[in-house]
Design an enzyme around this catalytic site. Structure first.
Site, short mmCIF file in Angstrom:
data_model
loop_
_atom_site.label_atom_id
_atom_site.label_comp_id
_atom_site.label_asym_id
_atom_site.label_seq_id
_atom_site.Cartn_x
_atom_site.Cartn_y
_atom_site.Cartn_z
CG HIS A 1 -0.51 0.89 7.50
ND1 HIS A 1 0.44 0.46 8.41
CD2 HIS A 1 0.15 1.73 6.66
CE1 HIS A 1 1.60 1.02 8.12
NE2 HIS A 1 1.47 1.79 7.06
CD GLN B 1 3.20 5.75 3.20
OE1 GLN B 1 2.26 5.24 2.60
NE2 GLN B 1 4.16 5.03 3.75
CG HIS C 1 0.31 6.52 6.05
ND1 HIS C 1 1.41 6.98 6.76
CD2 HIS C 1 0.60 5.24 5.71
CE1 HIS C 1 2.32 6.01 6.84
NE2 HIS C 1 1.84 4.93 6.22
N GLY D 1 0.83 -1.20 0.00
CA GLY D 1 0.00 0.00 0.00
C GLY D 1 0.87 1.24 0.00
O1 K1U Z 1 1.84 2.35 4.00
C1 K1U Z 1 2.88 1.76 3.83
O2 K1U Z 1 3.92 2.19 4.29
C2 K1U Z 1 2.90 0.46 3.09
C3 K1U Z 1 2.91 -0.73 4.03
C4 K1U Z 1 1.49 -1.23 4.19
C5 K1U Z 1 1.24 -2.23 5.25
C6 K1U Z 1 2.09 -3.28 5.54
C7 K1U Z 1 1.78 -4.19 6.52
C8 K1U Z 1 0.61 -4.08 7.20
C9 K1U Z 1 -0.23 -3.04 6.93
C10 K1U Z 1 0.07 -2.13 5.94
C11 K1U Z 1 3.80 -1.80 3.42
O3 K1U Z 1 3.54 -2.32 2.40
S1 K1U Z 1 5.24 -2.17 4.25
C12 K1U Z 1 5.89 -3.54 3.34
C13 K1U Z 1 5.71 -4.74 4.14
O4 K1U Z 1 6.33 -4.80 5.14
C14 K1U Z 1 4.77 -5.81 3.83
C15 K1U Z 1 4.66 -6.31 2.56
C16 K1U Z 1 3.77 -7.36 2.33
C17 K1U Z 1 3.01 -7.90 3.35
C18 K1U Z 1 3.14 -7.39 4.62
C19 K1U Z 1 4.04 -6.37 4.87
ZN ZN Z 2 2.79 3.13 6.18
#
Ligand code: K1U
Ligand code: ZN
Length: 169
Positions: free
Chosen positions: A134, A51, A138, A46
């Site tokens: 999440h 951001q 933001h 996401g």
């Molecule tokens: O908003 C963001 O910074 C993106 C974030 C979204 C998110 C990750 C995990 C739980 C809720 C929301 C990310 O994509 S961080 C990347 C990451 O750690 C991840 C990627 C795939 C599955 C889970 C985490």
């Molecule tokens: Zn985030």
């Protein structure tokens, strides 16, 4: 298409409250396409406009295995959240390398415009529901580390500032 720089915690701009998108026009369509490219390149599931230092209510998400199911939510509004909550392990592209548990509603119902300006109603659970919560945080200027204890949050802040100093030198 362009890759956009992602703001890093504790940048105060991450605490800006986003304003509604006035019209889904060419500028917004370009922003959507740049945000999707930026999210895929960063391997995120996401990304919120906040951001990338654009303070308008726009998020992009793709929780699919194949990374081929982009979801665009413009002016999203939470209509309903389940009473049931659970602890979810989260990361954030604005807080690289940090993962911790956050309590989230199991299921949500959201109303938003899609990338074509059409109204969408989404009722969902699992990773998509967590990601929507999440990303909507933001847009309110809230980063997931703000759910953690002040001790943890301060440690993360110190670690991030050190990493940013080292990256500059
Ligand atoms: O908003 C963001 O910074 C993106 C974030 C979204 C998110 C990750 C995990 C739980 C809720 C929301 C990310 O994509 S961080 C990347 C990451 O750690 C991840 C990627 C795939 C599955 C889970 C985490
Ligand atoms: Zn985030």
């Amino acid at each position: 298409m362009a890759l956009l720089p992602i703001l890093c915690y504790p940048d105060p701009k991450l605490h800006t409250v986003a304003a509604p998108v006035a019209a889904v026009d060419a500028r917004i369509r370009t922003l959507v396409s740049d945000m999707l490219e930026t999210m895929y390149e960063a391997k995120g599931i996401g990304l919120a406009a906040t951001q990338v230092n654009v303070h308008e209510r726009l998020i992009v998400i793709d929780v699919s295995e194949q990374r081929d199911a982009p979801l665009v939510l413009i002016n999203p509004e939470l209509l309903w959240t389940s009473e049931q909550t659970h602890l979810n392990e989260e990361g954030c592209l604005s807080v690289p390398g940090i993962y911790d548990g956050v309590m989230r509603h199991d299921a949500v119902k959201v109303q938003a415009l899609d990338g074509n300006g059409q109204r969408r109603l989404i009722e969902t659970d699992g990773l998509l529901a967590v990601c929507i919560q999440h990303e909507m945080d933001h847009l309110l200027g809230k980063v997931f580390v703000e759910y953690l204890s002040p001790l943890k949050r301060n440690r993360i802040k110190t670690k991030m500032l050190k990493a940013q100093r080292e990256a500059r030198s």
